[in-house]
Design an enzyme around this catalytic site. Structure first.
Site, mmCIF file in Angstrom:
data_model
loop_
_atom_site.group_PDB
_atom_site.id
_atom_site.type_symbol
_atom_site.label_atom_id
_atom_site.label_comp_id
_atom_site.label_asym_id
_atom_site.label_seq_id
_atom_site.Cartn_x
_atom_site.Cartn_y
_atom_site.Cartn_z
ATOM 1 N N ASN A 201 -4.854 -1.110 10.162
ATOM 2 C CA ASN A 201 -4.165 -1.883 9.130
ATOM 3 C C ASN A 201 -2.727 -2.117 9.556
ATOM 4 O O ASN A 201 -2.001 -1.173 9.897
ATOM 5 C CB ASN A 201 -4.161 -1.120 7.799
ATOM 6 C CG ASN A 201 -3.357 -1.834 6.724
ATOM 7 O OD1 ASN A 201 -3.774 -2.864 6.206
ATOM 8 N ND2 ASN A 201 -2.175 -1.306 6.400
ATOM 9 N N GLU A 202 -2.326 -3.378 9.605
ATOM 10 C CA GLU A 202 -0.952 -3.811 9.863
ATOM 11 C C GLU A 202 -0.319 -3.085 11.056
ATOM 12 O O GLU A 202 0.730 -2.432 10.931
ATOM 13 C CB GLU A 202 -0.102 -3.663 8.590
ATOM 14 C CG GLU A 202 -0.654 -4.535 7.462
ATOM 15 C CD GLU A 202 0.166 -4.510 6.175
ATOM 16 O OE1 GLU A 202 1.102 -3.704 6.074
ATOM 17 O OE2 GLU A 202 -0.161 -5.313 5.281
ATOM 18 N N PRO A 203 -0.954 -3.197 12.222
ATOM 19 C CA PRO A 203 -0.418 -2.513 13.399
ATOM 20 C C PRO A 203 0.853 -3.128 13.965
ATOM 21 O O PRO A 203 1.419 -2.583 14.931
ATOM 22 C CB PRO A 203 -1.573 -2.621 14.404
ATOM 23 C CG PRO A 203 -2.283 -3.877 14.012
ATOM 24 C CD PRO A 203 -2.200 -3.928 12.518
#
Length: 560
Positions: A201-203
């Site tokens: 998630n949202e790297p």
């Protein structure tokens, strides 16, 4: 007269005075004989940080309601499916403890907690988006200065080691393989083959404490692990933030280039990519003492992401999942913490969402991409005050107005058809400056089998009382042999489908009586504005007149 009834009548009178319809009616033309595209059920996707809420009292209840709002399967995405811990939810935190290492350094896999989550999904009849994250404590690499594994809210919960890269990528891939293999064994190959597996998630922000290149490696090993256990699994990512920013745009582009041009770090083969995901968000603020929404921010982020995907011929037709698409970025930040989040309890949130749905369809058509999901990052929070102002679909088991716009969307089916409104704000103007001058009075319409549905709204970014709209909706293209149609007119506004309004009229009780709770439950449901009625059809047309207050949303549902 009962005190509550008197209070509601007074409130309704005040609201009516503030939002009396304009003397210049808005004309909306709907042509059922002119299809413009498929009505993909992009509305039926939801998510939340606290995966352990899935098994709690009101989480179970809400999952059943989400299943019931759509004729199509509803998908649920949750964080912390792989995070270490005791399985007790906190704000922005959950855990499953699937992976530990014993005294001899040998991996131990325990699916007890995660089984409870997925069993509840199955019991409710919803399907998971299996978000592969975050990093188990015994697998997380050591990073100087990152000493804690779990950092508790209100501190930055993404600053701990749960967001570190793995110390051993092969072991990470094996964890994912074992996890997927267990899901297949427990729920069946056919069922799990219909799920989506999303890596992290949202790297591109602090959810990932590694480099972009390290994320690509994480992705490679993760999809390799999934595919080893389930060769036809649907895999994708990168679940990055909204690409309106330069950093996020570069990240999404470089991820797609990695999948297109590189070989997998896991097996040296081509890199699987079955769908593309990213997160467009709005940006509400407080202006002159009132909430002002930031719809343009969310739509511009979506548009930029669509343009990036469309620029890759190999990927231009892959499904796009907006795996978080919301008015802003923190579901767990209540309006007590951030006053701009006060939009969440009343009819403004549904009207915003209706406008966003229509606009996303228009952007999908413009860029010729395959948008399949607009996932609302909203669920419920257990043990919090009634209407505390979290981004939720319900509060202590009471449905909020936002849930009813998704119920409206679930009543639409078939093909999207042509609409034209004299009160519409053109999409290009919304993208450039939002809805800050005239209200957006517009429609989204569908035609199904012996039915049609028209969603209409009066939306404005500013949450202030204003003159509403007198709307005349003409629906043409009804089959020539049909002489009468049944109209069901549903409404969300200050006094309809609005439990928050009823709760305030009760005096905002934090410990409602049994009778009050029953009334709030009733008020949380989707409500008809008036009794169903049969309309005469002339020359394949019907005309429906209605008064639409600012921030109101209606669904005109026709059957024949």
């Amino acid at each position: 007269m009962h005190k509550l009834a008197m209070t509601l009548l007074c409130a309704a009178a005040i609201q009516a005075a503030a939002q009396a319809p304009s003397t210049n009616p808005v004309s909306i033309q709907v042509n059922l004989a002119k299809p413009v595209g498929a009505y993909t059920p992009i509305y039926r996707w939801f998510g939340y940080d606290e995966s352990n809420y899935t098994t709690m009292k009101y989480g179970k209840q809400l999952l059943g309601e989400l299943h019931d709002l759509s004729p199509e399967p509803v998908y649920i995405r949750a964080h912390h499916l792989l995070t270490s811990g005791n399985g007790v939810a906190e704000l922005k935190w959950s855990s499953s403890n699937v992976f530990t290492v014993d005294a001899n350094g040998k991996p131990v896999y325990d699916f007890t907690i995660t089984d409870k989550t997925f069993d509840e999904f199955q019991r409710a009849g919803v399907r998971p988006v299996v978000e592969l994250g975050f990093m188990p404590k015994d697998l997380a690499t050591k990073i100087p200065g990152v000493d804690e594994y779990q950092v508790r809210y209100p501190k930055s919960t993404i600053s701990g080691a749960s967001n570190n890269p793995p110390r051993d990528y092969a072991l990470w891939g094996e964890l994912v393989r074992r996890y997927t293999e267990h899901l297949v064994q427990r729920y069946g190959k056919s069922e799990v083959s219909s799920w989506y597996f999303e890596v992290w998630n949202e790297p591109d922000i602090a959810y990932w404490h590694g480099t972009p290149e390290e994320y690509y490696k994480l992705y490679d090993y993760a999809v390799d692990g999934v595919r080893k256990a389930l060769p036809n699994a649907i895999v994708g990512g990168p679940a990055s933030t909204g690409p309106a920013s330069e950093k996020a745009s570069v990240f999404l582009n470089n991820f797609l280039k990695h999948c297109l041009n590189d070989k997998s770090a896991a097996d040296g083969k081509a890199i699987p990519l079955d769908f593309i995901s990213f997160h467009p968000k709005g940006r509400p603020t407080v202006v002159d003492g009132h909430v002002q929404m930031g719809l343009a921010n969310e739509l511009n982020a979506a548009a930029k992401g669509f343009s990036i995907v469309a620029s890759y011929p190999k990927y231009a037709h892959l499904p796009i999942i907006l795996s978080e698409a919301d008015p802003e970025g923190c579901a767990a930040c209540s309006m007590k913490v951030n006053p701009a989040n006060a939009y969440r309890n009343g009819p403004l949130y549904p009207a915003y969402t209706a406008t966003a749905i229509k606009s996303l369809f228009d952007l999908r058509d413009q860029y010729k991409v395959d948008l399949i999901a607009m996932l609302s990052w909203a669920f419920e929070f257990e043990g919090k005050e009634y209407f505390e102002g979290f981004r939720t679909l319900s509060t202590n088991g009471i449905d909020k107005p936002i849930l009813n716009v998704f119920r409206m969307a679930g009543l639409m089916s078939g093909e999207r058809v042509s609409t034209n409104s004299t009160g519409q704000i053109p999409l290009k103007d919304i993208l450039s400056s939002g809805v800050r001058n005239a209200d957006d009075v517009d429609a989204l319409a569908t035609k199904g089998d012996r039915e049609a549905a028209v969603m209409i709204w009066d939306y404005h970014d500013d949450d202030v009382p204003a003159v509403g709209a007198q709307v005349q909706v003409t629906i043409s293209g009804i089959p020539s042999n049909i002489k009468r149609v049944l109209l069901q007119h549903y409404r969300i506004d200050e006094t309809h489908s609005n439990s928050y309004h009823v709760w305030k009229a009760m005096g905002s009780p934090q410990e409602p009586t049994q009778a009050q709770y029953a009334r709030l439950k009733e008020a949380g449901q989707l409500e008809l504005l008036s009794s169903p009625k049969w309309l005469n059809v002339a020359d394949g047309k019907v005309t429906i007149a209605t008064e639409l207050p600012r921030q109101a949303t209606s669904l005109l549902h026709l059957k024949w």
